[in-house]
Scaffold this motif. Structure first.
Motif, PDB file in Angstrom:
ATOM      1  N   UNK A 131     -10.103  -2.895   1.918  1.00 13.57           N
ATOM      2  CA  UNK A 131      -8.732  -3.246   2.300  1.00 13.57           C
ATOM      3  C   UNK A 131      -8.272  -2.362   3.448  1.00 13.57           C
ATOM      4  N   UNK A 132      -8.568  -1.065   3.354  1.00 15.78           N
ATOM      5  CA  UNK A 132      -8.180  -0.154   4.434  1.00 15.78           C
ATOM      6  C   UNK A 132      -8.864  -0.528   5.746  1.00 15.78           C
ATOM      7  N   UNK A 133     -10.159  -0.886   5.696  1.00 19.37           N
ATOM      8  CA  UNK A 133     -10.861  -1.303   6.911  1.00 19.37           C
ATOM      9  C   UNK A 133     -10.263  -2.604   7.455  1.00 19.37           C
ATOM     10  N   UNK A 134      -9.939  -3.526   6.541  1.00 22.04           N
ATOM     11  CA  UNK A 134      -9.335  -4.800   6.961  1.00 22.04           C
ATOM     12  C   UNK A 134      -7.969  -4.553   7.580  1.00 22.04           C
ATOM     13  N   UNK A 135      -7.169  -3.671   6.955  1.00 18.78           N
ATOM     14  CA  UNK A 135      -5.857  -3.339   7.523  1.00 18.78           C
ATOM     15  C   UNK A 135      -6.009  -2.757   8.928  1.00 18.78           C
ATOM     16  N   UNK A 136      -6.985  -1.886   9.094  1.00 15.20           N
ATOM     17  CA  UNK A 136      -7.199  -1.279  10.415  1.00 15.20           C
ATOM     18  C   UNK A 136      -7.593  -2.348  11.434  1.00 15.20           C
ATOM     19  N   UNK A 137      -8.450  -3.282  11.039  1.00 14.63           N
ATOM     20  CA  UNK A 137      -8.861  -4.367  11.942  1.00 14.63           C
ATOM     21  C   UNK A 137      -7.666  -5.257  12.293  1.00 14.63           C
ATOM     22  N   UNK A 138      -6.853  -5.554  11.273  1.00 12.37           N
ATOM     23  CA  UNK A 138      -5.667  -6.374  11.522  1.00 12.37           C
ATOM     24  C   UNK A 138      -4.713  -5.659  12.473  1.00 12.37           C
ATOM     25  N   UNK A 139      -4.561  -4.345  12.288  1.00 20.74           N
ATOM     26  CA  UNK A 139      -3.704  -3.575  13.187  1.00 20.74           C
ATOM     27  C   UNK A 139      -4.230  -3.651  14.626  1.00 20.74           C
ATOM     28  N   UNK A 140      -5.550  -3.525  14.789  1.00 23.27           N
ATOM     29  CA  UNK A 140      -6.135  -3.610  16.136  1.00 23.27           C
ATOM     30  C   UNK A 140      -5.956  -5.009  16.704  1.00 23.27           C
ATOM     31  N   UNK A 156     -15.460  -0.156  -8.414  1.00 19.86           N
ATOM     32  CA  UNK A 156     -15.159  -1.413  -7.707  1.00 19.86           C
ATOM     33  C   UNK A 156     -13.807  -1.298  -7.009  1.00 19.86           C
ATOM     34  N   UNK A 157     -12.816  -0.763  -7.717  1.00 24.93           N
ATOM     35  CA  UNK A 157     -11.480  -0.605  -7.131  1.00 24.93           C
ATOM     36  C   UNK A 157     -11.522   0.312  -5.909  1.00 24.93           C
ATOM     37  N   UNK A 158     -12.292   1.395  -6.015  1.00 31.21           N
ATOM     38  CA  UNK A 158     -12.425   2.314  -4.879  1.00 31.21           C
ATOM     39  C   UNK A 158     -13.046   1.597  -3.685  1.00 31.21           C
ATOM     40  N   UNK A 159     -14.085   0.817  -3.948  1.00 33.46           N
ATOM     41  CA  UNK A 159     -14.748   0.049  -2.887  1.00 33.46           C
ATOM     42  C   UNK A 159     -13.781  -0.972  -2.289  1.00 33.46           C
ATOM     43  N   UNK A 160     -13.019  -1.651  -3.151  1.00 31.90           N
ATOM     44  CA  UNK A 160     -12.047  -2.635  -2.657  1.00 31.90           C
ATOM     45  C   UNK A 160     -10.972  -1.965  -1.805  1.00 31.90           C
ATOM     46  N   UNK A 161     -10.504  -0.802  -2.258  1.00 30.36           N
ATOM     47  CA  UNK A 161      -9.507  -0.082  -1.476  1.00 30.36           C
ATOM     48  C   UNK A 161     -10.054   0.266  -0.097  1.00 30.36           C
TER      49      UNK A 161
END
Length: 116
Positions: free
Chosen positions: A91-100, A83-88
């Protein structure tokens, strides 16, 4: 041997036999007491043996319970790790979207600032 000597010898033998019988009676009584003590100790040993068997049974049950518990906890920890791996990853995909999104907003703001 005279009659007196013969009588003393017979008395001596009878006295010795009486002493022997008295000692034999005392020894027989002691053997009886020891047999009773041995029977009591045998009963105690049997009770202790039963207790040891019951304790071993309970220890085995405890061991099996602990083993099951450890297996369950291990499975939960592994699942939480997944679950933690999936959440990470999320989070990484969300961070990338936020950066874009941030880059788009900055370009928009810069474009508006350039028009004023």
């Amino acid at each position: 041997m005279t009659g007196d000597e013969m009588e003393r010898a017979i008395d001596f033998l009878l006295q010795g036999r009486a002493n022997h019988e008295a000692r034999l009676g005392a020894l027989t009584e002691q053997v009886g007491e020891l047999a009773g003590t041995v029977n009591q100790l045998s009963g105690t040993v049997n009770q202790l043996t039963e207790q040891v068997v019951e304790t071993n049974r309970l220890m085995q049950l405890h061991l099996e319970t602990q083993t099951s518990f450890i297996q369950i906890v291990t499975r939960h920890i592994e699942a939480q790790g997944e679950i933690n791996t999936s959440l990470r990853a999320n989070i990484n995909r969300t961070d990338a979207r936020l950066d874009r999104l941030e880059a788009v907003v900055e370009r928009y703001i810069e474009g508006r600032n350039g028009q004023s």
